[in-house]
Design a protein around this motif. Sequence first.
Motif, PDB file in Angstrom:
ATOM      1  N   SER A 126      44.988  38.585  35.951  1.00 19.82           N
ATOM      2  CA  SER A 126      43.993  39.572  36.373  1.00 19.82           C
ATOM      3  C   SER A 126      43.423  39.162  37.727  1.00 19.82           C
ATOM      4  O   SER A 126      43.630  38.038  38.197  1.00 19.82           O
ATOM      5  CB  SER A 126      42.845  39.656  35.361  1.00 19.82           C
TER       6      SER A 126
ATOM      7  N   ARG B 287      51.380  39.944  32.448  1.00 14.60           N
ATOM      8  CA  ARG B 287      50.870  39.707  31.094  1.00 14.60           C
ATOM      9  C   ARG B 287      52.057  39.655  30.139  1.00 14.60           C
ATOM     10  O   ARG B 287      52.435  40.662  29.553  1.00 14.60           O
ATOM     11  CB  ARG B 287      49.877  40.795  30.691  1.00 14.60           C
TER      12      ARG B 287
ATOM     13  N   MET C  96      46.515  45.000  39.763  1.00 15.27           N
ATOM     14  CA  MET C  96      45.165  45.257  39.299  1.00 15.27           C
ATOM     15  C   MET C  96      44.219  45.409  40.483  1.00 15.27           C
ATOM     16  O   MET C  96      44.071  44.492  41.296  1.00 15.27           O
ATOM     17  CB  MET C  96      44.688  44.117  38.399  1.00 15.27           C
TER      18      MET C  96
ATOM     19  N   TRP D  55      35.217  40.276  27.487  1.00 16.48           N
ATOM     20  CA  TRP D  55      36.441  39.823  28.158  1.00 16.48           C
ATOM     21  C   TRP D  55      36.432  38.329  28.430  1.00 16.48           C
ATOM     22  O   TRP D  55      35.467  37.788  28.947  1.00 16.48           O
ATOM     23  CB  TRP D  55      36.638  40.565  29.486  1.00 16.48           C
TER      24      TRP D  55
ATOM     25  N   ASN E   1      38.205  48.426  33.685  1.00 17.98           N
ATOM     26  CA  ASN E   1      37.379  47.527  32.884  1.00 17.98           C
ATOM     27  C   ASN E   1      36.362  46.846  33.787  1.00 17.98           C
ATOM     28  O   ASN E   1      36.729  46.197  34.768  1.00 17.98           O
ATOM     29  CB  ASN E   1      38.281  46.472  32.212  1.00 17.98           C
TER      30      ASN E   1
ATOM     31  N   VAL F  91      33.705  44.028  33.886  1.00 13.76           N
ATOM     32  CA  VAL F  91      33.241  42.852  33.139  1.00 13.76           C
ATOM     33  C   VAL F  91      31.963  42.315  33.776  1.00 13.76           C
ATOM     34  O   VAL F  91      31.898  42.124  34.995  1.00 13.76           O
ATOM     35  CB  VAL F  91      34.304  41.728  33.128  1.00 13.76           C
TER      36      VAL F  91
ATOM     37  N   ASP G  98      33.220  41.382  37.578  1.00  9.73           N
ATOM     38  CA  ASP G  98      34.681  41.309  37.750  1.00  9.73           C
ATOM     39  C   ASP G  98      35.232  42.601  37.184  1.00  9.73           C
ATOM     40  O   ASP G  98      35.070  42.866  35.994  1.00  9.73           O
ATOM     41  CB  ASP G  98      35.204  40.106  36.948  1.00  9.73           C
ATOM     42  N   THR G  99      35.827  43.430  38.019  1.00 11.17           N
ATOM     43  CA  THR G  99      36.401  44.667  37.458  1.00 11.17           C
ATOM     44  C   THR G  99      37.904  44.698  37.668  1.00 11.17           C
ATOM     45  O   THR G  99      38.430  44.055  38.583  1.00 11.17           O
ATOM     46  CB  THR G  99      35.779  45.953  38.070  1.00 11.17           C
ATOM     47  N   GLY G 100      38.571  45.452  36.819  1.00 12.92           N
ATOM     48  CA  GLY G 100      40.020  45.573  36.949  1.00 12.92           C
ATOM     49  C   GLY G 100      40.496  46.955  36.551  1.00 12.92           C
ATOM     50  O   GLY G 100      40.168  47.453  35.475  1.00 12.92           O
TER      51      GLY G 100
HETATM   52  N1  SER Z   1      39.223  40.640  34.055  1.00 11.59           N
HETATM   53  C1  SER Z   1      39.113  41.966  33.534  1.00 11.59           C
HETATM   54  C2  SER Z   1      40.410  42.493  32.999  1.00 11.59           C
HETATM   55  O1  SER Z   1      41.420  41.902  33.241  1.00 11.59           O
HETATM   56  C3  SER Z   1      38.604  42.887  34.600  1.00 11.59           C
HETATM   57  O2  SER Z   1      39.255  42.620  35.781  1.00 11.59           O
HETATM   58  O3  SER Z   1      40.416  43.495  32.351  1.00 11.59           O
END
Ligand code: SER
Length: 283
Positions: free
Chosen positions: A40, A68, A91, A167, A209, A211, A232-234
């Motif tokens: 991420s 992943r 991401m 998360w 997401n 976080v 932290d966003t993704g």
């Molecule tokens: N770390 C979080 C995720 O992987 C947001 O970046 O979903």
Amino acid sequence: MKAADIREKFLKFFESKGHTIVRSSSLVPGNDPTLLFVNSGMVQFKDVFLGTESRPYSRATTSQRSVRAGGKHNDLENVGYTARHHTFFEMLGNFSFGDYFKRDAIHYCWELLTKVYGLPADKLTVTVYQEDDEAFAIWENEIGVPKERIIRIGDNKGARYASDNFWTMGDTGPCGPCSEVFYDHGPEVWGGPPGSPEEDGDRFIEIWNLVFMQFNRDVQGNMTKLPKQSVDTGMGLERLAAVLQHVHSNYEIELFQTLIKAAARETATADLTNNSLKVIADH
Ligand code: SER
């Protein structure tokens, strides 16, 4: 909108909000023995969240190459079964290191999705961590999401803080409650909203997401407060591209179709009609 334009708009939006555009790190983390591959956007900033490294900026934005295919975040088992998993992806993320927190993260997210990308608000559903009344109130009172479309998700994975809405990067490291945004691909696709028995279907797809990084988890599972609250966003570039290109499967986006067509051409094993390519994409 092509994936390249989607990426560019994301990075430029956050640059206009004071974020430094940072390059994607290598897929193999430089100094993190807890991960084989970067999973991420936050991985390259792990030590910044922990307070042991400082950077000349407190806001950053990236488009991070991620894999992943093992470990805590493993999409491998889902490949071939869903429209949204493919182990290697990009991401898009925005990060605050002790700068803004929940309120700005949620406002930026909504502005980008609905104003810049033009997504209809009524196609979006959000989740918050069960105990996170603050995030719930921001979504409801400041953004105006109807409360029926703000879903609280608790510890649904069998242990304290084991939740779709809490998360953690791996077994240890920075972590925190999160708030996710789902896009409704429509009733013709099987699936239900998050928290429902049909949530694993492809109708409601998590696109982003957010976080709220608050804790560090050690090897014993103890959680200690981070020196600074951070964000932290993704957002999966390919999932957003599927939405913006009006297709349902990530494999149908222009980025993948170009690759699939090139592979078919080079191997000359496929009938190059759109129909058979779609069959390849669906499987
Ligand atoms: N770390 C979080 C995720 O992987 C947001 O970046 O979903």
